[in-house]
Design a protein around this motif. Structure first.
Motif, PDB file in Angstrom:
ATOM      1  N   ALA A  45       1.119  -1.157  -0.066  1.00 19.42           N
ATOM      2  CA  ALA A  45      -0.027   0.143  -0.106  1.00 19.42           C
ATOM      3  C   ALA A  45       0.886   1.193   0.025  1.00 19.42           C
ATOM      4  N   MET A  46       0.631   2.211  -0.866  1.00 18.12           N
ATOM      5  CA  MET A  46       1.371   3.431  -0.905  1.00 18.12           C
ATOM      6  C   MET A  46       0.734   4.809  -0.877  1.00 18.12           C
ATOM      7  N   LEU A  47       1.081   5.548   0.074  1.00 19.41           N
ATOM      8  CA  LEU A  47       0.633   7.059   0.005  1.00 19.41           C
ATOM      9  C   LEU A  47       1.531   7.848  -0.815  1.00 19.41           C
ATOM     10  N   ALA A  48       1.260   8.256  -1.826  1.00 19.22           N
ATOM     11  CA  ALA A  48       2.416   8.914  -2.930  1.00 19.22           C
ATOM     12  C   ALA A  48       2.476  10.377  -2.200  1.00 19.22           C
ATOM     13  N   PRO A  49       3.492  10.818  -2.651  1.00 17.42           N
ATOM     14  CA  PRO A  49       3.897  12.278  -2.336  1.00 17.42           C
ATOM     15  C   PRO A  49       2.957  13.314  -2.962  1.00 17.42           C
ATOM     16  N   ASP A  50       2.538  14.333  -2.089  1.00 15.10           N
ATOM     17  CA  ASP A  50       1.604  15.217  -2.401  1.00 15.10           C
ATOM     18  C   ASP A  50       2.176  16.555  -3.297  1.00 15.10           C
ATOM     19  N   ASP A  51       3.294  16.560  -3.288  1.00 17.18           N
ATOM     20  CA  ASP A  51       3.844  17.597  -4.076  1.00 17.18           C
ATOM     21  C   ASP A  51       4.510  17.271  -5.414  1.00 17.18           C
ATOM     22  N   SER A  52       4.622  15.863  -5.684  1.00 16.99           N
ATOM     23  CA  SER A  52       5.269  15.477  -6.811  1.00 16.99           C
ATOM     24  C   SER A  52       4.090  14.515  -7.676  1.00 16.99           C
ATOM     25  N   SER A  53       3.224  14.938  -8.090  1.00 16.08           N
ATOM     26  CA  SER A  53       1.992  14.273  -8.517  1.00 16.08           C
ATOM     27  C   SER A  53       2.302  13.180  -9.651  1.00 16.08           C
ATOM     28  N   LEU A  54       3.354  13.327 -10.522  1.00 16.39           N
ATOM     29  CA  LEU A  54       3.412  12.278 -11.502  1.00 16.39           C
ATOM     30  C   LEU A  54       4.910  11.335 -11.000  1.00 16.39           C
ATOM     31  N   LEU A  55       6.005  12.308 -10.960  1.00 13.03           N
ATOM     32  CA  LEU A  55       7.300  11.506 -10.414  1.00 13.03           C
ATOM     33  C   LEU A  55       7.282  10.936  -9.349  1.00 13.03           C
ATOM     34  N   GLY A  56       6.731  11.583  -8.424  1.00 12.04           N
ATOM     35  CA  GLY A  56       6.634  10.766  -7.181  1.00 12.04           C
ATOM     36  C   GLY A  56       5.724   9.393  -6.971  1.00 12.04           C
ATOM     37  N   LEU A  57       4.807   9.357  -7.975  1.00 12.72           N
ATOM     38  CA  LEU A  57       3.894   8.507  -8.099  1.00 12.72           C
ATOM     39  C   LEU A  57       4.725   7.195  -8.642  1.00 12.72           C
ATOM     40  N   VAL A  58       5.253   7.540  -9.949  1.00 10.68           N
ATOM     41  CA  VAL A  58       6.290   6.778 -10.832  1.00 10.68           C
ATOM     42  C   VAL A  58       7.527   5.981  -9.836  1.00 10.68           C
ATOM     43  N   SER A  59       8.036   6.884  -8.978  1.00 15.62           N
ATOM     44  CA  SER A  59       9.316   6.594  -8.421  1.00 15.62           C
ATOM     45  C   SER A  59       8.876   5.553  -7.222  1.00 15.62           C
ATOM     46  N   ASN A  60       7.655   5.469  -6.819  1.00 15.95           N
ATOM     47  CA  ASN A  60       7.286   4.540  -5.838  1.00 15.95           C
ATOM     48  C   ASN A  60       6.680   3.125  -6.461  1.00 15.95           C
ATOM     49  N   ILE A  61       5.832   3.330  -7.449  1.00 17.68           N
ATOM     50  CA  ILE A  61       5.442   2.353  -8.347  1.00 17.68           C
ATOM     51  C   ILE A  61       6.442   1.393  -8.861  1.00 17.68           C
ATOM     52  N   ALA A  62       7.050   1.919  -9.568  1.00 20.43           N
ATOM     53  CA  ALA A  62       8.160   1.204 -10.302  1.00 20.43           C
ATOM     54  C   ALA A  62       9.168   0.269  -9.653  1.00 20.43           C
ATOM     55  N   PRO A  63       9.733   0.618  -8.671  1.00 18.61           N
ATOM     56  CA  PRO A  63      10.610  -0.411  -7.779  1.00 18.61           C
ATOM     57  C   PRO A  63       9.634  -1.411  -7.127  1.00 18.61           C
TER      58      PRO A  63
END
Length: 288
Positions: free
Chosen positions: A152-170
């Motif tokens: 389960a992930m709570l993505a960063p609020d200030d980086s809506s695309l890059l932060g999302l990708v940087s958590n999903i990909a690994p």
């Protein structure tokens, strides 16, 4: 004179199990630009939506983990290809949500490059992190990595695309499935990225994307008994305490990624893959 026509704002759905359902609660919240103009309506995800997403993630995880590392790398590369093809759309969406054009271009380009980076690690991280361990007996003792399971992930609020990708990909390159809550302030790219995933070769349920309010959903992300790990990227001491306490009920792994520069090297290294891996050690006798 005729009244000026009011544009119909698109209502974005959530992404669960490879499909785009409406939130079961029927709730939405308006997404406004810096001038207060409504640019979209976003689903306000509920506890039931999250539970449905976990069921989908659990169903998909074993098959995804059994896929070859080469295949997982190829699929991540395909996601990057699809994101490249929709580059202008994502730049426009980031600008709608307050980013400058230069910042939006950098965020989209870095997101594409990051997917390719982690795709390249798909069939390499095992060799880097696995080991043969010295033992004082007639055995081979070796350690390899296996996916944790559902993350389960709570993505960063200030980086809506890059932060999302940087958590999903690994997480997914290592064989995990995930349920991620997109940015609350800038949620548009999260659902658009779900459309990219849907058009790629990612099996349904491997990545599930929700939108909604952090204050409502954090405790469900941390307490669900069929979630094996939780990653959170924002929040102060109160949030950290809540996540740690609720996660302890089923000893789920807690991964804190706060104060991360998502454009830097700390968000682009194989240790992010290792964060959601479990070590399996095997003993094999040798000799007579």
């Amino acid at each position: 004179m005729a009244a000026k026509r009011i544009a119909v704002a698109k209502t974005y759905k959530i992404y669960i199990g490879g499909k785009f359902p409406r939130t079961e609660s029927g709730r939405y919240f308006p997404l406004e630009d810096k001038d207060g103009k409504v640019i979209a309506n976003m689903c306000r995800g509920s506890r039931k939506d999250f539970r449905n997403a976990v069921v989908a993630a659990r169903k998909a995880q074993s098959g995804w983990a059994k896929a070859s590392a080469y295949l997982r790398g190829q699929i991540l590369y395909r996601i990057a290809e699809m994101l490249e093809g929709r580059r202008e759309q994502f730049i426009a969406e980031l600008q709608q949500q307050g980013s400058s054009k230069r910042a939006a271009e950098k965020e989209v380009d870095t997101s594409i490059d990051r997917l390719i980076y982690f795709a390249g690690w798909a069939d390499k991280f095992q060799q880097v992190f696995s080991s043969v361990n010295p033992v004082s007996s007639s055995h081979f003792n070796f350690s390899v990595f296996e996916p944790t399971g559902v993350v389960a992930m709570l993505a960063p609020d200030d980086s809506s695309l890059l932060g999302l990708v940087s958590n999903i990909a690994p997480a997914i390159v290592g064989g995990n499935s995930c349920v991620i809550l997109g940015s609350e302030r800038k949620p548009l790219c999260a659902v658009s990225f779900a459309e990219v995933l849907h058009a790629s070769d990612v099996p349904g349920g491997v990545v599930n994307v929700l939108t909604g309010f952090r204050s409502e959903l954090t405790e469900y992300f941390a307490s669900h008994m069929d979630v094996n790990a939780i990653v959170y990227c924002d929040g102060g001491k109160a949030v950290a305490r809540t996540v740690q306490e609720l996660a302890a009920d089923n000893i789920k792994r807690v991964i804190e990624r706060t104060r991360v520069d998502w454009t830097g090297t700390e968000a682009e290294n194989p240790y992010l893959i290792r964060d959601t891996q479990e070590v399996k050690t095997t003993w094999h006798p040798i000799g007579t």
